[in-house]
Design a protein around this motif. Structure first.
Motif, short mmCIF file in Angstrom:
data_model
loop_
_atom_site.label_atom_id
_atom_site.label_comp_id
_atom_site.label_asym_id
_atom_site.label_seq_id
_atom_site.Cartn_x
_atom_site.Cartn_y
_atom_site.Cartn_z
N UNK A 164 19.92 14.00 -13.76
CA UNK A 164 19.74 14.67 -12.35
C UNK A 164 19.19 13.91 -11.28
N UNK A 165 19.45 12.47 -11.14
CA UNK A 165 19.12 11.47 -10.40
C UNK A 165 17.67 11.62 -10.25
N UNK A 166 16.67 11.87 -11.18
CA UNK A 166 15.17 12.06 -11.06
C UNK A 166 14.74 10.75 -11.40
N UNK A 167 15.35 9.63 -11.83
CA UNK A 167 14.63 8.41 -12.00
C UNK A 167 15.78 7.42 -11.67
N UNK A 168 15.14 6.24 -11.20
CA UNK A 168 15.92 5.19 -10.71
C UNK A 168 17.11 4.84 -11.76
N UNK A 223 1.29 6.40 -15.47
CA UNK A 223 2.34 6.47 -16.34
C UNK A 223 2.39 7.70 -17.37
N UNK A 224 3.74 7.79 -17.74
CA UNK A 224 4.07 8.55 -18.89
C UNK A 224 4.87 7.86 -19.69
N UNK A 225 4.79 7.91 -21.13
CA UNK A 225 5.44 7.55 -22.10
C UNK A 225 6.83 8.48 -22.34
N UNK A 261 5.46 7.31 -11.23
CA UNK A 261 5.68 8.06 -10.11
C UNK A 261 6.33 7.03 -9.07
N UNK A 262 7.07 7.33 -8.02
CA UNK A 262 7.50 6.73 -6.88
C UNK A 262 7.67 7.76 -5.63
N UNK A 263 7.07 7.60 -4.61
CA UNK A 263 6.93 8.59 -3.68
C UNK A 263 8.34 8.50 -2.64
N UNK A 264 9.01 7.33 -3.15
CA UNK A 264 10.26 7.34 -2.11
C UNK A 264 9.99 6.32 -1.01
N UNK A 272 11.25 8.81 -10.08
CA UNK A 272 10.66 8.23 -11.08
C UNK A 272 11.17 6.67 -11.19
N UNK A 273 10.12 6.00 -11.43
CA UNK A 273 10.69 4.39 -11.74
C UNK A 273 10.36 4.22 -13.28
N UNK A 274 10.67 3.02 -13.44
CA UNK A 274 10.82 2.55 -14.95
C UNK A 274 9.74 1.32 -15.28
N UNK A 275 9.26 1.38 -16.32
CA UNK A 275 8.65 0.14 -16.87
C UNK A 275 9.23 0.08 -18.29
N UNK A 276 9.29 -1.25 -18.70
CA UNK A 276 10.38 -1.40 -19.93
C UNK A 276 9.57 -2.46 -20.84
#
Length: 362
Positions: A164-168, A223-225, A261-264, A272-276
């Motif tokens: 849905x394009x909700x995360x990078x 963050x959210x897991x 979160x990322x406001x754009x 949303x953005x990612x941490x890995x």
């Protein structure tokens, strides 16, 4: 090293014999076997493999026995052994989407295709000492779970958000050769691949503290897991003479996808953005902390202000390696007689000048 120690080489040899004696402990107590350490101290073995950057449970267990349980010393032994191994090439990137899951949890969605799999975890224990473990006896067998109809399909949570394009978008392999921090020194600023390598073999305690700092306001993360996966994945290698992937075996890994979160911006919509995080064995705490720090280190590329230690890649990467840290700290035990005598002479001279000045003032 201790060239000035009285007795010289004989004293050092005796220190080694004394170390072997205290390592063994009371001879009346049965000696620990490598197999016992490997099977019953599995999480500790996994940590040594992760920070030693070598997947070999037997070697990690042996290193822990030799190091008397000192994790950093065990990691040192594993890393030293690793340098003696021949290197044939790099494997194909692991497909964690095809992981044979032992554990899978998400804090973002209750119902997932394939379901939540609690697996072996301390999350729901009461943290009460179980004195029954001091005796002998086998634990009660775990109940068999009823298989779900969609258990064979376990898409990543980030893939579900990505539809849905909700995360990078997930980073794509563009064919650029990846750096290898075991062969090339880190040059700052460095790319994300280099940072992830350093974090994966970094000291768990240090990475955990930095990850915690980002949650307390020193990294601007909320963050959210998205998902934690623990299981085995197949390792494949492409020999030059064949040109096709050949399976080498499986390894157990822990993967964490952190959703932030990322406001754009003017050109990127809010998303949303990612941490890995990805580490050997079952190392959930390390994978989560790694994912938090990975996201914090991406502040510059996302246009966020750099104001916290966890966002400073040179601070993080130059201090996260346990061997570099312990080497610099423990070298203080080595003789510094000349340096100290110079400092001592300076302090004595300054005190003489101080006393002379005070007498003149009086």
């Amino acid at each position: 090293m201790y060239v000035a120690v009285k007795g010289g080489e004989a004293a050092i040899d005796n220190a080694h014999r004394l170390l072997a004696e205290v390592r063994r402990g009371d001879p009346a107590v049965p000696e620990l076997t490598v197999a016992q350490i490997r099977e019953q101290m599995a999480l500790l073995v996994d940590r040594v493999m992760a920070e030693g950057s070598l997947n070999d449970p037997d070697l990690a267990a042996l290193a822990l026995k030799q190091a008397r349980g000192d994790v950093v010393e065990a990691v040192f032994l594993v890393r030293a052994f690793r340098t003696t191994l021949p290197r044939f090439g790099a494997s194909v990137p692991l497909d964690t989407g095809a992981m044979a899951l032992r554990r899978r949890v998400s804090a973002t969605f209750k119902d997932l295709p394939g379901g939540q799999v609690l697996g072996p975890t301390f999350d729901y224990t009461h943290r009460l000492v179980d004195f029954a473990l001091a005796g002998d006896g086998d634990p009660e067998a775990a109940a068999e779970a009823e298989p779900r109809e969609d258990a064979a399909s376990t898409p990543r949570v980030t893939d579900l958000l990505g539809r849905d394009g909700l995360i990078e978008p997930s980073p794509q392999d563009d064919g650029t050769p990846l750096p290898d921090i075991t062969r090339e020194p880190v040059d700052y600023p460095c790319d994300r691949a280099t940072r992830l390598q350093a974090l994966a073999r970094g000291d768990e305690g240090f990475i955990l503290a930095l990850g915690y700092s980002t949650q307390r306001g020193y990294g601007r993360t909320h963050p959210f897991v998205g998902e934690i996966r623990v299981g085995t994945v197949e390792v494949e290698f492409v020999p030059e003479e064949l040109g096709v992937p050949v399976p080498l075996g499986t390894v157990q890994v822990t993967e964490c996808q952190m959703v932030n979160q990322f406001k754009g911006s003017r050109v990127v919509p809010p998303q949303f953005t990612r941490g890995y995080g990805l580490v050997f064995g079952q190392s959930e705490r390390k994978a989560m902390a790694m994912a938090l720090v990975d996201r914090a280190l991406r502040a510059g590329e996302l246009g966020e202000p750099l104001a916290s230690p966890a966002q400073d890649q040179e601070f993080v990467l130059a201090h996260c390696d346990s061997l570099q840290a312990t080497g610099f700290v423990e070298h203080l035990k080595l003789p510094h007689y000349v340096d100290f005598q110079a400092e001592l002479e300076l302090v004595r001279r300054l005190r003489t000048e101080f006393e002379a000045g005070r007498e003149a003032a009086e």
